[in-house]
Design an enzyme around this catalytic site. Structure first.
Site, PDB file in Angstrom:
ATOM      1  N   CYS A 290       0.845  -1.192   0.000  1.00  0.00           N
ATOM      2  CA  CYS A 290       0.000   0.000   0.000  1.00  0.00           C
ATOM      3  C   CYS A 290       0.886   1.251   0.000  1.00  0.00           C
ATOM      4  O   CYS A 290       1.675   1.445   0.914  1.00  0.00           O
ATOM      5  CB  CYS A 290      -0.919   0.000   1.202  1.00  0.00           C
TER       6      CYS A 290
ATOM      7  N   CYS B 160      -6.698   1.706 -47.631  1.00  0.00           N
ATOM      8  CA  CYS B 160      -6.280   3.032 -47.148  1.00  0.00           C
ATOM      9  C   CYS B 160      -7.418   4.039 -47.279  1.00  0.00           C
ATOM     10  O   CYS B 160      -8.099   4.101 -48.304  1.00  0.00           O
ATOM     11  CB  CYS B 160      -5.071   3.496 -47.954  1.00  0.00           C
TER      12      CYS B 160
ATOM     13  N   CYS C 258      12.511   2.443 -44.830  1.00  0.00           N
ATOM     14  CA  CYS C 258      11.729   1.974 -43.678  1.00  0.00           C
ATOM     15  C   CYS C 258      12.585   1.116 -42.753  1.00  0.00           C
ATOM     16  O   CYS C 258      13.209   0.148 -43.185  1.00  0.00           O
ATOM     17  CB  CYS C 258      10.523   1.177 -44.162  1.00  0.00           C
TER      18      CYS C 258
ATOM     19  N   CYS D  38       9.862   0.225 -37.775  1.00  0.00           N
ATOM     20  CA  CYS D  38       9.646   0.590 -36.363  1.00  0.00           C
ATOM     21  C   CYS D  38       8.243   0.293 -35.863  1.00  0.00           C
ATOM     22  O   CYS D  38       8.006   0.272 -34.663  1.00  0.00           O
ATOM     23  CB  CYS D  38       9.988   2.059 -36.139  1.00  0.00           C
TER      24      CYS D  38
ATOM     25  N   CYS E 133       3.790   3.600 -37.937  1.00  0.00           N
ATOM     26  CA  CYS E 133       2.668   3.834 -38.862  1.00  0.00           C
ATOM     27  C   CYS E 133       1.571   2.809 -38.643  1.00  0.00           C
ATOM     28  O   CYS E 133       0.384   3.142 -38.636  1.00  0.00           O
ATOM     29  CB  CYS E 133       3.159   3.809 -40.301  1.00  0.00           C
TER      30      CYS E 133
END
Ligand SMILES: Cc1cc2nc3c(=O)[nH]c(=O)nc-3n(C[C@H](O)[C@H](O)[C@H](O)COP(=O)(O)OP(=O)(O)OC[C@H]3O[C@@H](n4cnc5c(N)ncnc54)[C@H](O)[C@@H]3O)c2cc1C
Ligand SMILES: Cc1cc2nc3c(=O)[nH]c(=O)nc-3n(C[C@H](O)[C@H](O)[C@H](O)COP(=O)(O)O)c2cc1C
Lengths: 447, 422
Positions: free
Chosen positions: B135, B343, B379, B382, B385
């Site tokens: 706690c 898209c 690219c 990562c 996107c």
């Protein structure tokens, strides 16, 4: 039953003319919608707005609780942001481009959110802009419609002292006198004009008509520049026999009366024919129906695919119970005792595209006859040909010719809005006013 | 038919879901309702010397239209009389003998107090004890709660006292308010605890009222640091859990996983990282006990889909996949791919990559819709996107190995391989 007023009870009038696009009821509803916004980059919705309001930004600002900032984002691009949120045909502008459409999802209710962000600001006349100190220049604007007032606001923000000459006794132009009553209330239109002028530096002289009690020469002499935002005039003539009969009315005049009188005082026929299939025609038809006409038929010489109104507008008319007569062109109006009795139309067929790019309608030789007691003309508006010719303004059939978006052939005289484009939307006129203001500002700084 | 039946140190429950020690488990009426709803067990709200709470007590973090992404409280242990708690525990066990009844304890800081409290709790027939070493507020000032859990030496001493007296299984609950839970975890295991549980709440300030300028929760013009929990803390809890599952000393005892469990997917993740029972607090506090239905149904149908008959078929399965950075395969490479049919041209991938990552997405202006495509050679894979794309499976990551063989960083350096040139 002939043309008459007081067809309905007060409650029915109120019900029929209540707002067609009601606002969000509460903050939570606005937030749920605002949160759906994806905050697109180089957003398609912005590209759909002639005034290029930064829509994702203003919606984001609603979600962060920065309502005043949100209103500022809207008004910096479009000072009629409140009015536009009610009257824009958004289905073919911002909302029509919303990427959610590509997911077969309901687009973001951009207009409703825009209204949410602006309503309180307009009603409280919250100060959103600080006017720059006066730069000692004076500009005359003719017409207190969207084009004129948008131009006035930008100029005033930049420290120019603006005088607006308006022939009517109220501002707002067709926003106040032309738009369907179920889209904007007269109270809102008045509040919007007050909000726009609350920045200071804008004086509106009402009941002042160019060509009547003022001349262009006077304005050129007394001001550093002039902007003409005079819009267009009454509806085009049909040029068919019987046009002079009692019961043949002009849509602009008919709607002007609706906007300036109490609804119960507006006479309407029992069986009404509306000629045309643009926004004005739709408004004339729906409002005839809402005033209590039994039967309203819209007459269009081409087919549904060539209509000038949007599907959303057509649906309003259809839901109101208006009938559509496609491929029919008025040939003659037949009267009895000087009053409209029959409308005779040529039945048309479509051929190869004409100069407008749409298939040209030609008569098939057949005719149809419609029993009507009122005919409303709504096939486009006529520009003020005589007025512009009097002052030597170059024009095409009365539409003032401009280069660089707003410059007329007369040095120091600028123009925009319906007067130039022949009649588009409020939002186009607002952008034209901004273009005019920036041209005038550079003219003033050069001279 | 797969089964969720759970056996934790001999404590049986029909499913692995227990309600964590907190307000949902602080009295008989709640607990009966929880058991009626289908919860597998409870850890009764921490008992000790009776305390007094303040008003208000909670605050929360909302995110992008969602409420209570993170939850914060400044409550203490049970503020009800000990006798009443004990009596109610007896009654509940009688009504629901098939459910797990663990009692959370935080005695005063001496051996005798612990021994007395344990005796009283064992007399109720409870199945286990949980030691509240976690706690983070109120109690620490008195040398209890997190103060115990933060110091391995003190924790070890208290666990030793407890183990002298306890006849039922003892679970030690760890505080996350430390750099690593492993030292305390090890100390407790060495002192004899039968199991560990984690995490308790994380010290926090959830926000400040921008009118009063006082942080929340507001108590008469002041506030204090609270304990943070709920969905926001799940990643931190999973990390701590994984470190306990990786350590050779702490992974010898079973672990009850806690912290942000809101859905069956969260539950599966805790089990995959080595938990063998689960505790839930915030999700129940924000939606009521009925959430147990999908917690169970969702987990079961996933298990059936994967062919797992019991939770023991997959507990800990993901632990070995968490490795050291320097053992990762540098020759593994994947690049983003945008499915142009899916898209919707929102441009979110583009602007994120362009402004903040590797400028690997190209834009072709259109009216009104721009076209975005991946520059594969730029690219780095990562995932940014893909993480922000609003359309499912529109951006996918496609494997493009640099070379077929495994190559780690040490080997990469040893071979003198070239670093990036731009
Ligand atoms: C029936 C109808 C419905 C419409 N519905 C919509 C709609 O739903 N949504 C939408 O976006 N647009 C709609 N429009 C179009 C829109 O109203 C116009 O595009 C817009 O108002 C044009 O703005 P403006 O400033 O150029 O002209 P106007 O609004 O016409 O303003 C011109 C102003 O100049 C004044 N004026 C004219 N001549 C003189 C003079 N000689 N001297 C002094 N003052 C003068 C006029 O009184 C008026 O105030 C509608 C138009 C009509 C006719
Ligand atoms: C209001 C509240 C009170 C709590 N009280 C206790 C307590 O008395 N003893 C304890 O060990 N943990 C207590 N906790 C911590 C929870 O048992 C749990 O460890 C933590 O909330 C993380 O789980 P969650 O993300 O599912 O809420 C409390 C949590 C909350 C929200």
């Amino acid at each position: 039953m002939p043309i008459k007023n007081k067809r309905l009870s007060e409650e029915q009038y109120t019900h029929n003319f209540s707002e067609i696009h009601p606002p969000f009821e509460n903050k939570e509803a606005a937030l749920v919608e605002a949160t759906r916004c994806l905050f697109c980059y180089d957003a398609p919705c912005i590209k759909g707005c002639p005034t290029r309001i930064n829509i994702p930004k203003f919606i984001k600002q609603i979600t962060t609780g920065n309502i005043q900032g949100s209103a500022h984002t809207i008004f910096i691009s479009n000072i009629f942001g409140g009015g536009c949120s009610r009257v824009c045909p958004v289905e073919k502008l911002c909302e029509g481009n919303c990427v959610y459409n590509l997911l077969e999802e309901k687009p973001i209710e951009i207009a409703r959110l825009q209204r949410w962000a602006t309503d309180k600001i307009i009603n409280n006349k919250t100060r959103v802009f600080e006017r720059k100190p006066s730069i000692g220049k004076k500009v005359a604007i003719v017409g207190a419609g969207p084009a004129g007032l948008s131009c006035a606001h930008v100029l005033s923000r930049e420290g120019v002292d603006v005088t607006v000459f308006e022939k009517e006794s109220k501002g707002g132009g067709l926003m106040t006198f032309g738009i369907a009553a179920y889209k904007v209330t007269p109270e809102f239109c008045a509040a919007e004009v007050d909000f726009i002028t609350s920045i200071g530096g804008i004086e509106i002289k009402y009941n002042s008509e160019l060509g009547k009690n003022i001349t262009l020469e006077e304005l050129q002499k007394n001001y550093d520049a002039v902007y003409l935002g005079i819009g267009v005039g009454l509806a085009n003539k049909l040029n068919i026999p019987g046009e002079e009969l009692e019961g043949v009315v002009d849509a602009i005049k008919f709607i002007y009366d609706i906007r300036t009188n109490s609804l119960a005082n507006i006479p309407v026929g029992n069986k009404v024919a509306v000629i045309g299939m643009g926004m004005t025609a739709i408004d004339a038809a729906t409002q005839s129906k809402r005033l209590g006409a039994d039967e309203v038929t819209m007459i269009y010489r081409r087919s549904e695919s060539e209509k000038n109104c949007t599907q959303v507008e057509l649906d309003i008319a259809l839901l109101d119970g208006c009938k559509m007569q496609w491929l029919a062109s008025p040939k003659e109006i037949i009267g009895e005792n000087g009053k409209v009795k029959l409308l005779v139309c040529d039945v048309m067929k479509l051929g190869l595209p004409d100069h407008t790019g749409k298939p040209a309608p030609t008569p098939t030789g057949e005719t149809i006859r419609l029993e009507v007691d009122m005919v409303i003309k709504a096939t486009g508006q006529s520009p003020f040909v005589d007025l512009v010719n009097t002052y030597g303004l170059e024009n095409i059939k009365g539409k003032i010719s401009v280069k660089n978006k707003s410059q007329t052939n007369i040095n120091g005289v600028y123009a925009g809005g319906d007067a130039v484009n022949g009649g588009k939307e409020v939002v186009d006129a607002v952008q034209a006013g901004k273009d005019g203001a920036s041209a005038i500002l550079s003219f003033l700084s050069d001279s | 038919m797969a089964s969720l039946e759970t056996n934790f140190l001999g404590i049986k429950s029909p499913n692995p879901y227990w309600l964590a020690s907190a307000p949902p488990t602080d009295k008989k009426i709640n607990v009966l309702r929880a058991f009626e709803a289908g919860w597998g067990g409870v850890v009764w709200k921490t008992l000790g010397s009776q305390v007094k709470n303040v008003s208000s007590r909670y605050s929360a973090i909302n995110f992008h239209g969602g409420k209570v992404m993170g939850f914060n409280n400044i409550e203490l242990i049970s503020d009800r009389p000990l006798d009443i708690n004990l009596k109610e525990i007896v009654e509940v066990i009688k009504e629901f003998p098939d459910r797990a009844m663990i009692v959370s304890l935080m005695a005063d800081n001496n051996k005798q107090s612990w021994h007395e409290l344990i005796k009283k709790v064992e007399d109720t027939g409870a199945h286990g004890i949980e030691l509240n070493f976690g706690c983070p507020h109120g109690m620490t000032e008195r040398g209890m709660g997190a103060a115990v859990g933060q110091d391995p030496e003190i924790a070890k001493m208290v666990v030793e006292w407890v183990m002298e007296a306890a006849h039922i299984p003892v679970i030690t609950k760890l505080t996350p308010n430390v750099h690593s839970v492993v030292p305390t975890g090890k100390a407790c295991v060495q002192a004899g605890t039968n199991a560990l549980s984690l995490i308790n709440t994380i010290q926090s300030v959830t926000g400040i009222d921008l009118d009063t300028l006082v942080p929340n929760p507001y108590v008469g013009g002041k506030s204090v640091f609270g304990g943070y929990c709920g969905p926001a803390v799940k990643p931190i809890a999973l990390k701590f859990l994984a470190t306990i599952s990786q350590n050779e000393i702490t992974n010898k005892v079973p672990v009850s996983g806690i912290g942000g469990i809101s859905t069956w997917k969260d539950a599966a993740e805790f089990l995959l990282l080595g938990a063998s029972s689960l505790q839930v607090c915030t999700a129940a506090m924000t939606h009521g006990f009925r959430i147990i239905e999908d917690l169970c149904e969702g987990l079961l149908s996933w298990m059936e889909e994967k062919g797992y008959n019991t939770i023991y078929d997959f507990i800990g399965k993901s632990v070995p996949t968490l490795t050291h950075w320097e053992d990762l395969d540098i020759n593994y490479h994947h690049v983003a791919n945008i499915n142009q049919d899916k898209c919707i041209h929102c441009g979110l991938c583009y602007i994120a990559c362009e402004d903040t990552s590797h400028q690997s997405i190209s834009i072709t202006q259109g009216n009104p819709y721009n076209t975005y495509s991946i520059k594969e050679e730029e690219c780095v894979g990562c995932n940014l996107c893909q993480l922000i794309c609003p359309v499912e499976n529109c951006i996918t990551m496609i494997e493009h190995r640099v070379a077929p063989e495994y190559l780690n960083w040490k080997e990469f350096q040893a071979r003198g391989l070239p670093l990036n040139d731009h």
